[in-house]
Write a protein that holds these residues in place. Structure first.
Motif, PDB file in Angstrom:
ATOM      1  N   ALA A 169       0.871  -1.182   0.000  1.00  0.00           N
ATOM      2  CA  ALA A 169       0.000   0.000   0.000  1.00  0.00           C
ATOM      3  C   ALA A 169       0.907   1.232   0.000  1.00  0.00           C
ATOM      4  CB  ALA A 169      -0.895  -0.016   1.234  1.00  0.00           C
ATOM      5  N   ALA A 170       0.332   2.402  -0.288  1.00  0.00           N
ATOM      6  CA  ALA A 170       1.146   3.622  -0.314  1.00  0.00           C
ATOM      7  C   ALA A 170       0.466   4.796   0.387  1.00  0.00           C
ATOM      8  CB  ALA A 170       1.509   3.999  -1.741  1.00  0.00           C
ATOM      9  N   THR A 171      -0.769   5.086   0.028  1.00  0.00           N
ATOM     10  CA  THR A 171      -1.420   6.263   0.602  1.00  0.00           C
ATOM     11  C   THR A 171      -2.918   6.090   0.744  1.00  0.00           C
ATOM     12  OG1 THR A 171       0.116   7.533  -0.788  1.00  0.00           O
ATOM     13  CG2 THR A 171      -1.459   8.783   0.496  1.00  0.00           C
ATOM     14  N   ASN A 172      -3.433   6.513   1.882  1.00  0.00           N
ATOM     15  CA  ASN A 172      -4.862   6.701   2.068  1.00  0.00           C
ATOM     16  C   ASN A 172      -5.131   8.208   2.101  1.00  0.00           C
ATOM     17  OD1 ASN A 172      -5.384   3.930   2.347  1.00  0.00           O
ATOM     18  ND2 ASN A 172      -4.946   3.986   4.537  1.00  0.00           N
ATOM     19  N   ARG A 173      -6.374   8.574   1.800  1.00  0.00           N
ATOM     20  CA  ARG A 173      -6.784   9.985   1.798  1.00  0.00           C
ATOM     21  C   ARG A 173      -6.089  10.745   0.655  1.00  0.00           C
ATOM     22  NH1 ARG A 173      -9.396  11.317   6.508  1.00  0.00           N
ATOM     23  NH2 ARG A 173      -8.758  13.502   6.383  1.00  0.00           N
ATOM     24  N   GLY A 174      -5.757  12.005   0.847  1.00  0.00           N
ATOM     25  CA  GLY A 174      -5.059  12.781  -0.179  1.00  0.00           C
ATOM     26  C   GLY A 174      -5.948  13.326  -1.276  1.00  0.00           C
ATOM     27  N   MET A 175      -7.288  13.209  -1.123  1.00  0.00           N
ATOM     28  CA  MET A 175      -8.211  13.704  -2.142  1.00  0.00           C
ATOM     29  C   MET A 175      -9.048  14.849  -1.583  1.00  0.00           C
ATOM     30  SD  MET A 175      -9.614  10.130  -3.821  1.00  0.00           S
ATOM     31  CE  MET A 175      -9.545   9.025  -2.408  1.00  0.00           C
ATOM     32  N   GLY A 176      -9.631  15.645  -2.452  1.00  0.00           N
ATOM     33  CA  GLY A 176     -10.514  16.705  -1.997  1.00  0.00           C
ATOM     34  C   GLY A 176     -11.347  17.258  -3.130  1.00  0.00           C
ATOM     35  N   ILE A 177     -12.627  17.521  -2.848  1.00  0.00           N
ATOM     36  CA  ILE A 177     -13.497  18.183  -3.825  1.00  0.00           C
ATOM     37  C   ILE A 177     -13.572  19.648  -3.402  1.00  0.00           C
ATOM     38  CG2 ILE A 177     -15.799  18.268  -4.855  1.00  0.00           C
ATOM     39  CD1 ILE A 177     -16.085  15.286  -4.121  1.00  0.00           C
ATOM     40  N   VAL A 178     -13.094  20.524  -4.276  1.00  0.00           N
ATOM     41  CA  VAL A 178     -12.955  21.945  -3.957  1.00  0.00           C
ATOM     42  C   VAL A 178     -13.734  22.779  -4.964  1.00  0.00           C
ATOM     43  CG1 VAL A 178     -11.314  23.844  -3.652  1.00  0.00           C
ATOM     44  CG2 VAL A 178     -10.663  21.523  -2.979  1.00  0.00           C
ATOM     45  N   ALA A 179     -14.450  23.781  -4.447  1.00  0.00           N
ATOM     46  CA  ALA A 179     -15.233  24.672  -5.313  1.00  0.00           C
ATOM     47  C   ALA A 179     -14.695  26.098  -5.231  1.00  0.00           C
ATOM     48  CB  ALA A 179     -16.701  24.646  -4.885  1.00  0.00           C
ATOM     49  N   ASP A 180     -15.050  26.906  -6.218  1.00  0.00           N
ATOM     50  CA  ASP A 180     -14.706  28.328  -6.220  1.00  0.00           C
ATOM     51  C   ASP A 180     -15.269  28.954  -4.939  1.00  0.00           C
ATOM     52  OD1 ASP A 180     -14.520  31.063  -6.636  1.00  0.00           O
ATOM     53  OD2 ASP A 180     -15.078  30.940  -8.750  1.00  0.00           O
ATOM     54  N   ALA A 181     -14.397  29.641  -4.192  1.00  0.00           N
ATOM     55  CA  ALA A 181     -14.815  30.238  -2.920  1.00  0.00           C
ATOM     56  C   ALA A 181     -15.921  31.271  -3.108  1.00  0.00           C
ATOM     57  CB  ALA A 181     -13.613  30.880  -2.233  1.00  0.00           C
ATOM     58  N   LYS A 182     -16.018  31.860  -4.296  1.00  0.00           N
ATOM     59  CA  LYS A 182     -17.031  32.892  -4.554  1.00  0.00           C
ATOM     60  C   LYS A 182     -18.355  32.297  -5.045  1.00  0.00           C
ATOM     61  CE  LYS A 182     -14.544  35.154  -7.563  1.00  0.00           C
ATOM     62  NZ  LYS A 182     -13.336  34.299  -7.597  1.00  0.00           N
ATOM     63  N   GLU A 219      -3.995  16.210  -3.243  1.00  0.00           N
ATOM     64  CA  GLU A 219      -3.093  17.104  -2.514  1.00  0.00           C
ATOM     65  C   GLU A 219      -1.730  17.171  -3.209  1.00  0.00           C
ATOM     66  OE1 GLU A 219      -4.122  19.022  -0.370  1.00  0.00           O
ATOM     67  OE2 GLU A 219      -5.657  18.091   0.876  1.00  0.00           O
ATOM     68  N   PRO A 220      -1.090  18.346  -3.233  1.00  0.00           N
ATOM     69  CA  PRO A 220      -1.435  19.536  -2.440  1.00  0.00           C
ATOM     70  C   PRO A 220      -2.425  20.490  -3.092  1.00  0.00           C
ATOM     71  CG  PRO A 220       0.626  19.914  -3.574  1.00  0.00           C
ATOM     72  CD  PRO A 220       0.190  18.520  -3.964  1.00  0.00           C
TER      73      PRO A 220
END
Length: 312
Positions: free
Chosen positions: A104-117, A183-184
């Motif tokens: 195995a190598a990595t768990n997590r490390g993902m993210g759904i990101v939206a425009d702050a505005k 990430e990052p």
């Protein structure tokens, strides 16, 4: 007689010198362990391998932008092993490619990101929006599953093909409304104020499983001792990096060229790991089944062949 001895000696020296010139460089090359990884903070582990390298060995880390490029480098022998997303691995294994998960190598490390505005605060709010996704990635499978859980499908959004490293800048420019990143990337968008976290998408059957360490069947059969050296380093480097988060930040800043603030926001969303245990196998199988369900592969690979616990 003395003349003959001198001639023989000179002839011997000449042959010895010639043999050194024409000898294949394999011995020196064998002392270089080439390991691939992605240009992501959750691919940072190989940069710690040097601390645990066997005497006389040198580590060469080869960074890749694309999970598929990393997987292909394993198959061609360009690298001995590579850390990349499990989706790229399963796509290859399902197509009959002789690639194998050895740790195995990595768990997590993902993210759904939206425009702050924007007014995007949930998965449902992505309807009709331009969402950057890297095709063939773990994140693609995850967002498809999250959309399904919300009663939606890929046809409800406008998917935009984009590499992970390009996502934060595209969001900041307004080229996309949101992205499903690695990430990052999410850390960068949150740190500079251009992004808002929609969610860390770990509620699917695959949980937080993300990246794996792969190699080729050829290397497993031909040089298992070489692989054992690499995987032993991988285990030690993983444990070391997770227990030294400050060093992890420093190395990530140096290798990824990111600012401290964005890296510090990304690190808590990254879990480096190495164990192939029952939970890992269960999640990997769930992942494989999801890829079949979503028609990304025609049939699931033989997971008993695709994953080996030989080096655990």
């Amino acid at each position: 007689m003395a003349s003959n001895s001198r001639s023989n000696l000179l002839l011997f020296v000449a042959f010895a010198a010639l043999s050194l010139l024409v000898a294949p460089p394999s011995r020196a090359e064998d002392r270089v362990l080439r390991v691939g990884t992605l240009k992501l903070i959750h691919g940072i582990t190989p940069y710690f391998y040097e601390k645990f390298a066997p005497p006389g060995y040198r580590i060469e880390v080869v960074p890749f932008e694309s999970p598929t490029d990393g997987k292909n480098a394993v198959l061609t022998g360009t690298v001995d092993t590579c850390i990349h997303g499990i989706a790229a691995f399963l796509l290859g294994a399902a197509a009959g490619e002789p690639v194998v998960i050895v740790a195995a190598a990595t768990n997590r490390g993902m993210g759904i990101v939206a425009d702050a505005k924007s007014d995007i605060k949930s998965i449902k709010d992505l309807k009709g929006k331009r969402v950057a996704i890297f095709p063939g990635s773990t994140q693609e499978v995850v967002i498809l599953e999250r959309l399904k859980a919300e009663g939606m499908s890929i046809s409800d959004i406008q998917p935009i093909r984009l590499s992970f490293s390009d996502m934060p800048a595209a969001l900041a420019r307004g080229d996309v409304d949101a992205y499903v990143g690695a990430e990052p990337g999410p850390g960068i968008s949150l740190a500079n104020g251009t992004g808002r976290l929609v969610e860390y998408p770990y509620s699917t059957p695959i949980g937080s499983l993300n990246m794996i360490l792969s190699t080729s069947e050829k290397l497993i059969k031909g040089d298992p001792e070489r692989l054992k050296l690499i995987i032993d380093m991988h285990k030690k480097a993983t444990d070391y990096a997770m227990s030294h988060p400050d060093e992890m930040v420093q190395v990530a800043m140096q290798k990824l060229g990111q600012q401290r603030k964005s890296i510090e926001m990304a690190v808590p969303n990254v879990e480096l790991t190495w164990k192939i245990d029952d939970e890992f196998i269960k999640r990997a199988k769930a992942y494989s089944e999801l890829m079949v369900e979503k028609k990304q592969v025609r049939q699931a690979p033989d997971m008993s062949r695709a994953i080996t616990e030989q080096f655990m």
